[in-house]
Design a protein around this motif. Structure first.
Motif, PDB file in Angstrom:
ATOM      1  N   TRP A   1      33.055  38.115  42.666  1.00  0.00           N
ATOM      2  CA  TRP A   1      34.429  37.807  42.249  1.00  0.00           C
ATOM      3  C   TRP A   1      34.942  36.539  42.939  1.00  0.00           C
ATOM      4  O   TRP A   1      35.554  35.668  42.303  1.00  0.00           O
ATOM      5  CB  TRP A   1      35.336  38.995  42.561  1.00  0.00           C
ATOM      6  N   VAL A   2      34.683  36.419  44.229  1.00  0.00           N
ATOM      7  CA  VAL A   2      35.091  35.204  44.955  1.00  0.00           C
ATOM      8  C   VAL A   2      34.454  33.984  44.316  1.00  0.00           C
ATOM      9  O   VAL A   2      35.100  32.953  44.102  1.00  0.00           O
ATOM     10  CB  VAL A   2      34.702  35.312  46.447  1.00  0.00           C
TER      11      VAL A   2
ATOM     12  N   VAL B   1      39.567  41.589  50.584  1.00  0.00           N
ATOM     13  CA  VAL B   1      40.680  40.932  51.286  1.00  0.00           C
ATOM     14  C   VAL B   1      40.459  39.423  51.325  1.00  0.00           C
ATOM     15  O   VAL B   1      41.380  38.639  51.092  1.00  0.00           O
ATOM     16  CB  VAL B   1      40.809  41.505  52.716  1.00  0.00           C
ATOM     17  N   ALA B   2      39.222  39.016  51.595  1.00  0.00           N
ATOM     18  CA  ALA B   2      38.907  37.580  51.617  1.00  0.00           C
ATOM     19  C   ALA B   2      39.161  36.961  50.240  1.00  0.00           C
ATOM     20  O   ALA B   2      39.631  35.824  50.139  1.00  0.00           O
ATOM     21  CB  ALA B   2      37.449  37.374  52.032  1.00  0.00           C
ATOM     22  N   GLY B   3      38.856  37.728  49.185  1.00  0.00           N
ATOM     23  CA  GLY B   3      39.102  37.226  47.843  1.00  0.00           C
ATOM     24  C   GLY B   3      40.578  37.047  47.555  1.00  0.00           C
ATOM     25  O   GLY B   3      40.985  36.068  46.917  1.00  0.00           O
ATOM     26  N   ILE B   4      41.381  37.981  48.019  1.00  0.00           N
ATOM     27  CA  ILE B   4      42.834  37.882  47.799  1.00  0.00           C
ATOM     28  C   ILE B   4      43.399  36.662  48.537  1.00  0.00           C
ATOM     29  O   ILE B   4      44.216  35.907  47.989  1.00  0.00           O
ATOM     30  CB  ILE B   4      43.536  39.173  48.264  1.00  0.00           C
ATOM     31  N   VAL B   5      42.962  36.470  49.777  1.00  0.00           N
ATOM     32  CA  VAL B   5      43.405  35.289  50.533  1.00  0.00           C
ATOM     33  C   VAL B   5      42.911  34.016  49.848  1.00  0.00           C
ATOM     34  O   VAL B   5      43.645  33.013  49.733  1.00  0.00           O
ATOM     35  CB  VAL B   5      42.901  35.356  51.987  1.00  0.00           C
ATOM     36  N   SER B   6      41.666  34.034  49.375  1.00  0.00           N
ATOM     37  CA  SER B   6      41.101  32.865  48.687  1.00  0.00           C
ATOM     38  C   SER B   6      41.875  32.552  47.413  1.00  0.00           C
ATOM     39  O   SER B   6      42.053  31.377  47.063  1.00  0.00           O
ATOM     40  CB  SER B   6      39.631  33.119  48.347  1.00  0.00           C
TER      41      SER B   6
ATOM     42  N   ALA C   1      36.907  26.673  51.670  1.00  0.00           N
ATOM     43  CA  ALA C   1      37.824  27.670  52.225  1.00  0.00           C
ATOM     44  C   ALA C   1      37.415  29.118  51.970  1.00  0.00           C
ATOM     45  O   ALA C   1      37.446  29.938  52.903  1.00  0.00           O
ATOM     46  CB  ALA C   1      39.242  27.417  51.705  1.00  0.00           C
ATOM     47  N   PRO C   2      37.017  29.503  50.733  1.00  0.00           N
ATOM     48  CA  PRO C   2      36.677  30.912  50.526  1.00  0.00           C
ATOM     49  C   PRO C   2      35.584  31.423  51.449  1.00  0.00           C
ATOM     50  O   PRO C   2      35.654  32.554  51.940  1.00  0.00           O
ATOM     51  CB  PRO C   2      36.219  30.941  49.055  1.00  0.00           C
ATOM     52  N   TYR C   3      34.584  30.583  51.713  1.00  0.00           N
ATOM     53  CA  TYR C   3      33.480  31.010  52.571  1.00  0.00           C
ATOM     54  C   TYR C   3      33.893  31.011  54.037  1.00  0.00           C
ATOM     55  O   TYR C   3      33.457  31.869  54.810  1.00  0.00           O
ATOM     56  CB  TYR C   3      32.267  30.116  52.318  1.00  0.00           C
ATOM     57  N   ALA C   4      34.751  30.079  54.403  1.00  0.00           N
ATOM     58  CA  ALA C   4      35.291  30.092  55.760  1.00  0.00           C
ATOM     59  C   ALA C   4      36.175  31.320  55.966  1.00  0.00           C
ATOM     60  O   ALA C   4      36.156  31.951  57.034  1.00  0.00           O
ATOM     61  CB  ALA C   4      36.104  28.818  56.014  1.00  0.00           C
TER      62      ALA C   4
END
Length: 544
Positions: A88-89, A371-376, A309-312
């Protein structure tokens, strides 16, 4: 209530082992020879496993179906839950155009596709394995390679072969910690012992990657970078696991490996291949015209930062969730339940741990990836509607992989619950002193069935201790060999084959991927078996 049986067929462990191996053998024959779609092969093999459990092992049909149901749920949570959110990310970065920026940025580090395979599949994949594991490295790195211009099958094969040396220490050394619990040995001592096996293999994995990417020419022209990546990774993994921290072994090794390759490229660059690459099987890799046209286009720093950014964010969230205080807080949402209606007793007469199911709602990497996806989503400036659309596209892309993974895990749980897997392991454990050579094969078999080094260690850790005692071998070496050999079963596990095929959108080609990775799996397995045999004899000084 069902009590496991080890030798149900004429009280012969050998004959029982032949029957117990049928579901797994059928699965790989249907994939590699008959070229059936993975979801069909998995469901047929599951049906055979249930039939053998009921007809041969005399397991009540209800217990067999409940075990399969537990496996199917485990296949979705936590395994598919991780993969779905990881893809998804990626889908969000594609939808916003930032993945094009990312791939051009990677190409600016080196426009040599062989070097890109090392940095992305091996070094970056190892970092993802260290933090998440459970298929996430294969899912993410395969689509990154695809975006850089690799053919789909090639991208999948590279991601699977690269996902070997880091696996034993994946997900912050979860397989090693689990192995310590089930074997009664110190997880630190086991981690140190595995750290004297997989780092040696790691030296050769990048060479295998450039061979896959560009044949003999790839090895001839890029061996300095490949050897540098492998040697530095191996040294980092060995030193960290033996002298610093077992959970941090892959984190340190992956970062050192990537840094070493980048530094090497600043000093000397290998001959860049601008012509079509040689590919096993006769295909050829070429960059897409759009990608070629944009290679020289300058990117703003803001664009590049947003693309990375998404991976960071993923790395940052995973690291934060590994902080002891944070992890303890998140564990309040972890629940261990007994699978309803499933009642099992081991062959020795004790209660089986198989019916226990852990719902780690917040500590699972899948939730952390969500959560990382939502922030991304916020960082990429994607609307909620756009993010939901990307999630829907992800579920559609993974639809067949979801069926496959759930069926494969159902198969694994039926084989484990009925005693089929333990029959195979016990039969192999009767090899006496030769078990030093066979010990890694047991781990390899376990991962091939379950798709997880953690599950394989849970299954065979205690058995390895028993077999070592009977054969007069070091329990530490045999138990460690289970994990080291197990990492090589990852690339042929139907679960991971399905994830790789879905990630690069080649549904129904799992058999083609299987045939391409099988030789590498066997070659590296033979290497680990020989190393284990030597460490049990002339290299016994390596065991402590």
């Amino acid at each position: 209530m069902y009590r496991q049986i080890l030798d149900p067929l004429a009280h012969s462990l050998g004959l029982s082992s032949l029957v117990a191996a049928v579901p797994l053998a059928m699965l790989f024959v249907m994939l590699g020879v008959l070229r059936l779609r993975a979801w069909m092969a998995s469901l047929l093999s599951l049906a055979v496993a249930v039939a053998i459990a009921v007809a041969v092992y005399r397991m009540p049909i209800g217990q067999a179906l409940l075990a399969g149901g537990q496996g199917a749920v485990f296949g979705f949570f936590p395994i598919l839950w991780i993969v779905i959110n990881a893809i998804w990310v990626y889908q969000m970065t594609v939808q916003t155009g930032h993945f094009d920026v990312l791939r051009r940025s990677f190409a600016s580090v080196s426009d040599d596709h062989r070097i890109q395979a090392i940095i992305i599949a091996f070094s970056f994949g190892a970092l993802l394995e260290a933090l998440a594991g459970f298929g996430a490295p294969v899912a993410v790195t395969s689509v990154m390679l695809l975006a850089l211009g690799f053919k789909p099958l090639k991208a999948a094969v590279l991601a699977l072969v690269a996902n070997t040396a880091p696996v034993a220490f994946g997900a912050m050394a979860t397989p090693i910690i689990t192995l310590g619990k089930v074997s009664g040995l110190s997880s630190d001592a086991l981690g140190a012992m595995v750290g004297r096996q997989t780092p040696i293999m790691a030296v050769f994995v990048p060479l295998a990657l450039v061979a896959i990417a560009d044949g003999r020419r790839g090895i001839r022209e890029t061996w300095p970078a490949a050897v540098t990546a492998g040697v530095v990774f191996g040294i980092g993994q060995y030193a960290t696991s033996n002298f610093v921290s077992v959970p941090l072994a892959d984190v340190v090794a992956s970062l050192l490996s990537a840094g070493a390759v980048v530094l090497l490229l600043r000093v000397t660059r290998p001959q860049t291949v601008r012509r079509a690459a040689v590919v096993a099987g006769g295909a050829a890799d070429t960059l897409s015209p759009e990608f070629e046209a944009n290679l020289g286009r300058p990117e703003s720093r803001a664009e590049v930062a947003r693309a990375y950014a998404p991976y960071a964010i993923i790395i940052a969230i995973f690291v934060i969730c590994q902080i002891a205080a944070v992890k303890r807080y998140l564990e309040h949402a972890t629940f261990i339940v007994h699978w309803p209606g499933l009642h099992l007793i081991t062959a020795k007469g004790g209660p089986s741990a198989l019916p226990s199911f852990t719902f780690n709602l917040l500590t699972t990497p899948g939730t952390q990836m969500l959560v990382a996806g939502i922030v991304s989503m916020v960082v990429l400036r994607l609307s909620v509607a756009g993010a939901i659309k990307a999630y829907g596209a992800t579920l559609y892309q993974l639809r067949w992989a979801i069926i496959t993974v759930m069926a494969v895990l159902a198969l694994a749980f039926v084989m484990n619950a009925s005693g089929q897997t333990i029959t195979l392991g016990t039969w192999m454990a009767g090899a006496g002193g030769a078990f030093a050579l066979l010990s890694p094969i047991l781990g390899w078999l376990g991962v091939a069935v379950t798709g997880s080094d953690t599950s394989s260690n849970s299954l065979f850790g205690a058995l390895q201790v028993t077999a070592a005692a009977k054969a007069g071998l070091s329990p530490l070496l045999m138990v460690a060999g289970n994990s080291s050999g197990g990492v090589l079963g990852k690339m042929i596990s139907p679960q991971n084959l399905a994830i790789a095929a879905a990630a690069v959108d080649v549904h129904g080609k799992e058999g083609d991927i299987f045939r391409r990775v099988l030789l590498w799996s066997v070659v590296f397995l033979v290497f680990i078996c020989i190393l284990s045999g030597l460490q049990a004899s002339v290299l016994s000084w390596m065991v402590s």
